[in-house]
Scaffold this active site. Structure first.
Site, short mmCIF file in Angstrom:
data_model
loop_
_atom_site.label_atom_id
_atom_site.label_comp_id
_atom_site.label_asym_id
_atom_site.label_seq_id
_atom_site.Cartn_x
_atom_site.Cartn_y
_atom_site.Cartn_z
N HIS A 121 0.86 -1.18 0.00
CA HIS A 121 0.00 0.00 0.00
C HIS A 121 0.89 1.23 0.00
O HIS A 121 1.72 1.43 0.90
CB HIS A 121 -0.92 0.02 1.22
CG HIS A 121 -1.86 1.19 1.23
ND1 HIS A 121 -3.11 1.15 0.64
CD2 HIS A 121 -1.72 2.44 1.75
CE1 HIS A 121 -3.70 2.33 0.79
NE2 HIS A 121 -2.88 3.12 1.47
N CYS A 122 0.75 2.07 -1.01
CA CYS A 122 1.57 3.27 -1.16
C CYS A 122 0.83 4.45 -0.53
O CYS A 122 -0.24 4.84 -1.01
CB CYS A 122 1.88 3.54 -2.63
SG CYS A 122 2.83 5.05 -2.92
#
Length: 274
Positions: A121-122
């Site tokens: 997850h960025c």
């Protein structure tokens, strides 16, 4: 969880703010002041060439950034009709659903979706990175690092001319910040000059981080693996590295290096259509 959700909102705003500041400094400060050569023709002037290079890098970085957000990973949980209880607990623990034949799927708590070939997850995009936006994410990291390097070189040239200092000594850049801080508090350095010096170190940090992240992702792609699979110790299907690259970048990979284009169709989408 509340801190992570707050970071998921603050990090993209922080990135866009840094991008705006970089654009203003490059176009309105560095280029007009550092690239003045009346002897050259306007078409091939250093200012125009450097400005075109910076705009090319910035457009690709921003374009791929938008595509990473736009091409959100599909919520596979809807297709698998995950119920409550044990199956949802399996997703929350990071394992595969018993009815799923797709490796590397994972339930993200922040996005509240099950994504195929989940990588991570960025927070800077506020989105999960998976099979649909992996190529755009790598291109985003690549062009962001190049844009930061370009801004770093231009900023060093500007500071060198403004403060009449030389960066020929490798230690000059390392001692620039503490020396500038002492000059700033003594009144010998303007706030605008101090701001540019701080931006130099910020560009260096972001550029190195994006370059390292891009190289790490490419190594994982060559192995046919994601960061999530590496962290969980999952065994991946062995196939030639060329096939692994083509699965992410597609056959028209050269076009994606020049302009921001949408990612190739995922294998999961092709399976659903069949």
């Amino acid at each position: 969880m509340l801190v992570l959700r707050l970071l998921n909102v603050v990090a993209p705003a922080y990135f866009l703010c840094i991008s705006l500041v970089t654009f203003v400094l490059q176009i309105f400060v560095f280029i007009p002041s550092m690239f003045r050569d009346p002897s050259t023709t306007p078409l091939f002037s250093p200012a125009l060439l450097h400005g075109a290079l910076f705009l090319f890098l910035s457009a690709n970085a921003l374009g791929n950034y938008v595509l990473v957000i736009q091409n959100s990973p599909e919520d596979l949980g809807k297709d698998f009709n995950l119920g409550k209880g044990a199956e949802v607990a399996d997703w929350l623990d990071g394992s595969r659903s018993p009815g799923s034949a797709l490796p590397g799927t994972h339930f993200c708590r922040l996005c509240a979706r099950v994504t195929q070939r989940h990588d991570h997850h960025c927070f800077f995009t506020g989105n999960c990175i998976g099979s649909r936006n992996m190529r755009n994410f790598i291109m985003f990291c690549l062009y962001t690092s190049l844009a930061c390097l370009d801004s770093l070189v231009a900023g060093m040239a500007y500071i060198s001319a403004t403060l009449s200092m030389s960066f020929a000594d490798p230690l000059a850049f390392l001692t620039l910040l503490p020396h500038s801080i002492s000059q700033f508090f003594s009144g010998a350095l303007l706030s605008s000059e101090m701001f540019v010096i701080l931006m130099l170190y910020l560009w260096l940090g972001i550029g190195l981080a994006c370059a390292g992240f891009c190289c790490h992702q490419l190594l994982l792609i060559l192995r046919g693996q994601t960061r999530y699979q590496l962290r969980k110790g999952m065994v991946v299907r062995a196939q030639p590295w060329r096939d692994n690259l083509q699965e992410v970048f597609g056959k028209k990979w050269l076009l994606g290096l020049l302009i921001p284009v949408q990612n190739v169709e995922t294998s999961y989408c092709r399976q659903k259509e069949k």
